[in-house]
Enzyme design. Structure first.
Site, mmCIF file in Angstrom:
data_model
loop_
_atom_site.group_PDB
_atom_site.id
_atom_site.type_symbol
_atom_site.label_atom_id
_atom_site.label_comp_id
_atom_site.label_asym_id
_atom_site.label_seq_id
_atom_site.Cartn_x
_atom_site.Cartn_y
_atom_site.Cartn_z
ATOM 1 C CE LYS A 181 -0.201 2.688 6.616
ATOM 2 N NZ LYS A 181 -1.557 3.202 6.463
ATOM 3 C CG ASP A 221 -6.838 9.902 18.088
ATOM 4 O OD1 ASP A 221 -5.888 9.298 17.582
ATOM 5 O OD2 ASP A 221 -7.624 9.385 18.921
ATOM 6 C CG HIS A 272 -14.163 1.944 6.854
ATOM 7 N ND1 HIS A 272 -13.397 0.811 6.688
ATOM 8 C CD2 HIS A 272 -13.295 2.939 7.138
ATOM 9 C CE1 HIS A 272 -12.115 1.115 6.870
ATOM 10 N NE2 HIS A 272 -12.024 2.409 7.143
ATOM 11 N NE ARG A 311 -6.106 1.749 -0.215
ATOM 12 C CZ ARG A 311 -6.106 2.867 0.471
ATOM 13 N NH1 ARG A 311 -5.026 3.239 1.135
ATOM 14 N NH2 ARG A 311 -7.178 3.599 0.520
ATOM 15 C CG ASN A 358 -1.822 1.139 1.341
ATOM 16 O OD1 ASN A 358 -1.782 2.042 0.506
ATOM 17 N ND2 ASN A 358 -2.668 1.139 2.364
ATOM 18 C CD GLU A 382 -11.894 -2.838 13.286
ATOM 19 O OE1 GLU A 382 -10.876 -3.108 13.957
ATOM 20 O OE2 GLU A 382 -11.878 -2.736 12.042
ATOM 21 N NE ARG A 403 -7.002 6.312 20.078
ATOM 22 C CZ ARG A 403 -6.098 5.611 19.419
ATOM 23 N NH1 ARG A 403 -5.733 4.445 19.863
ATOM 24 N NH2 ARG A 403 -5.534 6.092 18.337
ATOM 25 N N GLY A 455 -11.044 1.779 12.782
ATOM 26 C CA GLY A 455 -10.532 2.045 14.136
ATOM 27 C C GLY A 455 -11.606 2.508 15.113
ATOM 28 N NE ARG A 489 -10.356 13.105 3.224
ATOM 29 C CZ ARG A 489 -10.126 11.791 3.293
ATOM 30 N NH1 ARG A 489 -11.050 10.963 3.731
ATOM 31 N NH2 ARG A 489 -8.980 11.306 2.889
ATOM 32 C CD GLU A 495 -9.107 -1.210 3.988
ATOM 33 O OE1 GLU A 495 -9.339 -0.439 3.070
ATOM 34 O OE2 GLU A 495 -8.787 -0.839 5.136
ATOM 35 C CG HIS A 536 -13.141 3.629 3.163
ATOM 36 N ND1 HIS A 536 -13.846 4.630 3.802
ATOM 37 C CD2 HIS A 536 -11.850 3.820 3.469
ATOM 38 C CE1 HIS A 536 -13.009 5.414 4.452
ATOM 39 N NE2 HIS A 536 -11.780 4.939 4.265
HETATM 40 P P1 ADP Z 1 -7.092 4.830 9.224
HETATM 41 O O1 ADP Z 1 -8.330 5.321 8.550
HETATM 42 O O2 ADP Z 1 -5.964 5.789 9.150
HETATM 43 O O3 ADP Z 1 -6.738 3.394 8.870
HETATM 44 P P2 ADP Z 1 -8.010 3.691 11.729
HETATM 45 O O4 ADP Z 1 -8.998 2.805 11.072
HETATM 46 O O5 ADP Z 1 -6.868 3.073 12.435
HETATM 47 O O6 ADP Z 1 -7.465 4.823 10.773
HETATM 48 O O7 ADP Z 1 -8.831 4.589 12.787
HETATM 49 C C1 ADP Z 1 -8.234 5.604 13.513
HETATM 50 C C2 ADP Z 1 -9.288 6.202 14.447
HETATM 51 O O8 ADP Z 1 -9.736 5.183 15.349
HETATM 52 C C3 ADP Z 1 -8.761 7.344 15.293
HETATM 53 O O9 ADP Z 1 -9.701 8.406 15.305
HETATM 54 C C4 ADP Z 1 -8.687 6.704 16.669
HETATM 55 O O10 ADP Z 1 -8.878 7.634 17.696
HETATM 56 C C5 ADP Z 1 -9.853 5.757 16.617
HETATM 57 N N1 ADP Z 1 -9.805 4.776 17.711
HETATM 58 C C6 ADP Z 1 -8.928 3.762 17.899
HETATM 59 N N2 ADP Z 1 -9.179 3.134 19.076
HETATM 60 C C7 ADP Z 1 -10.223 3.781 19.640
HETATM 61 C C8 ADP Z 1 -10.969 3.618 20.859
HETATM 62 N N3 ADP Z 1 -10.670 2.672 21.736
HETATM 63 N N4 ADP Z 1 -11.985 4.467 21.100
HETATM 64 C C9 ADP Z 1 -12.304 5.445 20.223
HETATM 65 N N5 ADP Z 1 -11.662 5.644 19.067
HETATM 66 C C10 ADP Z 1 -10.643 4.828 18.770
#
Ligand code: ADP
Length: 400
Positions: A14, A283, A208, A91, A7, A334, A285, A331, A241, A384, A180
């Site tokens: 990656k 982010d 997603h 990819r 990727n 899940e 979190r 992220g 975005r 993916e 996606h």
């Molecule tokens: P990418 O689109 O770059 O692949 P990811 O699918 O890894 O990104 O998702 C990243 C997002 O997931 C970030 O906003 C991160 O804060 C969020 N995330 C990861 N773990 C948690 C969690 N336990 N609670 C809330 N958000 C989370």
């Protein structure tokens, strides 16, 4: 079959080396800061410690040489010789209207990917550099590509055309493409598997939620609508975005703030969304943390984020004429108990009876609705790279 999945981004590669027979990841890693003075290679071979090497890596070709070398290295390698790599799966972000599935890379395919550069000026060029590098360093190895757009290409005309003069579609191919696709395809298949029902007979909404976020309406195995559009900017609120907005806002801001085309693009793609509203972070979190500490703007960001998902679930259940399953992935999808809870609360009218305990405790793929819920909701880990490896294997096996 041992397949190297690549990727390639503008300054990163990656990779994963996957043994498809038992779906085993033999090694994975990435090189970041390609073209800068201190590129970083992070390599995690299965069952061994992760290593990190810093050095100058000028371009994608040199980067791939490093990847192959580390995969074969005495202490950190997982193969003896590069001839063990039986195929490469790439990819590729934009397949335009040309590709509705994964394909073997031929000169014609490479030309078609190049022809689509205008549609994805940031993404297709590094994908092409990766393909060219792999052709150079693994010359006799078949290569395939899997497109982010392919799963959505066959959506109905009324779902992909915009309400602008038709000649602009003809002239510039302006239409909804969606992205996606690999993830939406993978998790919807997995949901059918978990439901033990034929994929071709289900109505599924996939959600997603990563740094980029999108949803898809999937009817009888076919994506019939998706929230991302001509570019990944449309639809849900994302990390940086804006997602959906009145197009007049763009010209209005440009006038008021004196912004150029590229500046307004940057504003909408990099400084909007969660980070733009909260002023804190892209982010989730950190947004949740700030919200729990009483930060009002972080709460607005969270609420807009979850409200839009809820709104599109409503829209897509109307589009599908009902819904059998909703799938959360990425992220945030899940891992965020709060996001799923905010979206799923008050959806009983649609037949979603979500189970708070299951939602809080789930870590693996599985259901978070009550046993008698008419609509099933799943939390499913996307993968993916595995899709790319399996698609590549399928194509390459046909060559033999
Ligand atoms: P990418 O689109 O770059 O692949 P990811 O699918 O890894 O990104 O998702 C990243 C997002 O997931 C970030 O906003 C991160 O804060 C969020 N995330 C990861 N773990 C948690 C969690 N336990 N609670 C809330 N958000 C989370």
């Amino acid at each position: 079959m041992k397949i190297l999945v690549l990727n390639c981004g503008s300054s990163s590669i990656k990779y994963q080396l996957i043994e498809t027979q038992n779906r085993d990841v033999l090694a994975k890693g990435m090189i970041e800061r390609i073209g800068m003075s201190s590129a970083v290679l992070t390599h995690s071979p299965k069952g061994k410690d992760t290593i990190r090497i810093v050095g100058e890596i000028l371009d994608h070709s040199i980067a791939l040489e490093y990847v192959i070398a580390v995969l074969m290295s005495k202490n950190h390698g997982v193969i003896q010789d590069k001839s063990e790599i039986e195929a490469v799966g790439h990819r590729v972000v934009h397949g335009g209207e040309t590709f509705s599935g994964s394909v073997l890379i031929t000169n014609d395919v490479l030309k078609a990917i190049k022809d689509n550069i205008e549609l994805a000026p940031l993404h297709n060029p590094p994908n092409i550099r990766g393909i060219e590098a792999a052709r150079k360093h693994l010359p006799n190895v078949p290569q395939c590509c899997v497109f982010d757009t392919a799963f959505h290409v066959k959506m109905p005309v009324y779902a992909y055309l915009y309400g602008i003069p038709y000649k602009l579609y003809r002239r510039y191919k302006i239409r909804r493409y969606g992205f996606h696709g690999t993830s939406h395809r993978f998790v919807s298949h997995r949901a059918a598997e978990l439901m033990n029902k034929p994929y071709e007979q289900l109505k599924i909404i996939t959600v997603h939620l990563g740094n980029g976020a999108s949803m898809a309406a999937i009817k009888n195995g076919q994506s019939v609508d998706t929230t991302m559009g001509f570019t990944p900017l449309e639809g849900l609120l994302m990390g940086t975005r804006s997602g959906d907005l009145d197009p007049s806002i763009v010209t209005y801001i440009m006038g008021k703030e004196g912004l150029s085309i590229s500046e307004v693009n940057t504003l909408l793609n990099k400084h909007s969304g969660l980070v733009g509203i909260s002023g804190e972070s892209s982010d989730m979190r950190e947004i949740e943390q700030a919200m729990m500490e009483g930060d009002k703007k972080a709460k607005y960001a969270f609420d807009i984020f979850t409200y839009r998902i809820k709104k599109y679930i409503g829209a897509y259940s109307a589009v599908l004429g009902g819904v059998d399953a909703v799938v959360f992935t990425g992220g945030i999808g899940e891992n965020s108990v709060r996001v799923r809870k905010a979206v799923l609360t008050g959806m009983e009218y649609l037949g979603i009876e979500f189970d708070e305990q299951l939602n809080e405790n789930i870590k693996e793929d599985g259901e978070i609705t009550k046993p008698d819920s008419r609509v099933k909701v799943f939390r499913i880990s996307t993968n993916e790279e595995l899709v790319i490896a399996l698609d590549t294997e399928k194509i390459v096996k046909k060559l033999k």
